[in-house]
Design an enzyme around this catalytic site. Structure first.
Site, mmCIF file in Angstrom:
data_model
loop_
_atom_site.group_PDB
_atom_site.id
_atom_site.type_symbol
_atom_site.label_atom_id
_atom_site.label_comp_id
_atom_site.label_asym_id
_atom_site.label_seq_id
_atom_site.Cartn_x
_atom_site.Cartn_y
_atom_site.Cartn_z
ATOM 1 C CD GLU A 213 -11.491 -38.410 35.539
ATOM 2 O OE1 GLU A 213 -11.445 -38.673 36.681
ATOM 3 O OE2 GLU A 213 -12.417 -37.424 35.375
ATOM 4 C CD GLU B 3 -15.162 -35.013 33.114
ATOM 5 O OE1 GLU B 3 -14.381 -35.842 33.742
ATOM 6 O OE2 GLU B 3 -14.869 -33.712 32.759
ATOM 7 C CG HIS C 119 -17.680 -34.237 35.877
ATOM 8 N ND1 HIS C 119 -18.417 -33.221 35.388
ATOM 9 C CD2 HIS C 119 -16.194 -33.944 35.757
ATOM 10 C CE1 HIS C 119 -17.449 -32.352 35.282
ATOM 11 N NE2 HIS C 119 -16.246 -32.732 35.418
ATOM 12 C CD GLU D 55 -14.245 -34.758 39.860
ATOM 13 O OE1 GLU D 55 -15.360 -35.429 39.171
ATOM 14 O OE2 GLU D 55 -13.230 -34.451 39.799
HETATM 15 MG MG MG Z 1 -12.557 -35.843 34.438
#
Ligand code: MG
Length: 390
Positions: free
Chosen positions: A240, A266, A316, A336
């Protein structure tokens, strides 16, 4: 129904904070000789709540973080005059008014975060107006539950890291995300320490759970090129944000190596930002945050584009605004989830500020079919721990 008033309030956490140890996660400042305060890139200890009120008494709740006091000024001085008097059902028109009027200085970053907060509040109003959860307005239920990956596992001594990973396995998570502690300035010894972290987590979770690895923009392209073959041995689901978000060519080059899937987004914004990423073949997984990317109005366009490219969207940070778009899109397979223990970097504040956020059970969360709007309310549980910033 017309929008009558908008209020933007910044809540600053005054309660107990437990900062993670040095080197808990790489970050963009790692490229500089003087890295300064290791926490500076992560200290999100205040949050903006945007309340949009209609002439028939509904109040929608939106939010954003990043630099909330700047967002508050943007909402009060620039966005409120564009939105007050409008019909909240005209979501696209209202969004375009905000986007186009702030074009010269908005577009990305905190300008778009402020627009996101207003847009989220408007979608909350629409759900409340018809007595439906927001996901029912976006496509409805596409899955029985939303599988979550447990996202923390900061760089720390290996025995503590292993124990934390074991807790997520025991709680039923089928996927976890860990953070790297070292970057280019730390040389081969840092590389070895990073790989020790990955190996430790992989050994705990075994071969049949997904392992995500987070660099948080803290590496260079050269460093990432050298790390990828070593990482591939541990079969990460993705790497990521290996490099800074503006280095789209770097993402594309790493992805083209084909050894480890690359995720990002993100820190990208709007349909156009993601069109550039997708056209460049830069990422395998999109990770916008609805409270940054342009709200639900922008997120839904990105979801449609990503679906056509065959690129999954895994937003995110969990949090209700992201759970609703995840539930409503087949192309959003996973969420997440930040396990909340203490206030550390500040992402946890969402759970302290709002009631209604679902907790995972056996590694999944569900959204109620009968709770209108986004399903969150300002909490009084920790009100004494927040200071309102004017
Ligand atoms: Mg991240």
């Amino acid at each position: 129904m017309k929008i009558k008033a908008i209020r933007a309030t910044v809540y600053e956490w005054q309660g107990r904070t437990v900062p993670p140890q040095q080197n808990f996660c790489t970050n963009p400042m790692n490229a500089l000789p003087d890295r300064g305060d290791a926490m500076a890139s992560f200290r999100f200890h205040s949050w903006l709540v945007c309340e949009v009120e209609t002439d028939n008494g509904l109040i929608g709740l939106g939010n954003c973080a990043l630099a909330p006091q700047v967002a508050k000024t943007i909402i009060e001085r620039h966005l409120a005059p564009l939105v007050i008097g409008q019909d909240p059902w005209d979501t696209e028109y209202v969004w375009q008014r905000m986007y186009r009027q702030t074009m010269a200085w908005g577009r990305k970053g905190i300008g778009m975060a402020a627009i996101s907060a207003v847009d989220l509040a408007i979608w909350d109003i629409l759900g409340k107006a018809v007595g439906k959860p927001v996901f029912k307005l976006l496509g409805g239920r596409t899955k029985a539950k939303i599988p979550c990956y447990a996202s923390k596992l900061y760089s720390q001594p290996l025995d503590a890291l292993a124990a934390e990973a074991q807790r997520y396995v025991d709680a039923g998570f089928q996927a976890v995300k860990m953070r790297f502690g070292w970057g280019p300035a730390d040389g081969p010894a840092g590389m070895r320490r990073n790989l020790d972290l990955v190996r430790t987590v992989r050994e705990v979770i075994g071969p049949d759970r997904d392992l995500m690895c987070e660099a948080y923009m803290g590496w260079t392209l050269d460093y990432a090129r050298r790390m990828l073959p070593k990482l591939a041995d541990y079969e990460p689901r993705w790497l990521e944000e290996p490099v800074i978000p503006d280095d789209i060519g770097g993402y594309a080059e790493l992805r083209a190596l084909g050894s480890v899937p690359i995720s990002g987004g993100e820190h990208e914004f709007t349909l156009y930002g993601f069109k550039h990423l997708l056209d460049a073949g830069a990422i395998d997984v999109i990770q916008y945050d609805t409270n940054r990317v342009g709200g639900i109005t922008a997120a839904q366009k990105i979801n449609a584009l990503a679906e056509a490219y065959g690129i999954p969207v895994i937003p995110h940070a969990g949090q209700m605004h992201n759970y609703h778009v995840t539930m409503a899109n087949l192309n959003c397979p996973l969420s997440e989830y930040f396990p909340v223990h203490d206030v550390e970097i500040g992402n946890e504040l969402f759970y302290y500020l709002f009631d209604g956020e679902p907790e995972p059970s056996d590694g999944s969360i569900d959204l109620a079919d009968d709770v209108p709007g986004l399903g969150i309310n300002l909490s009084q549980r920790h009100a004494a721990s927040f200071r309102v910033v004017s």
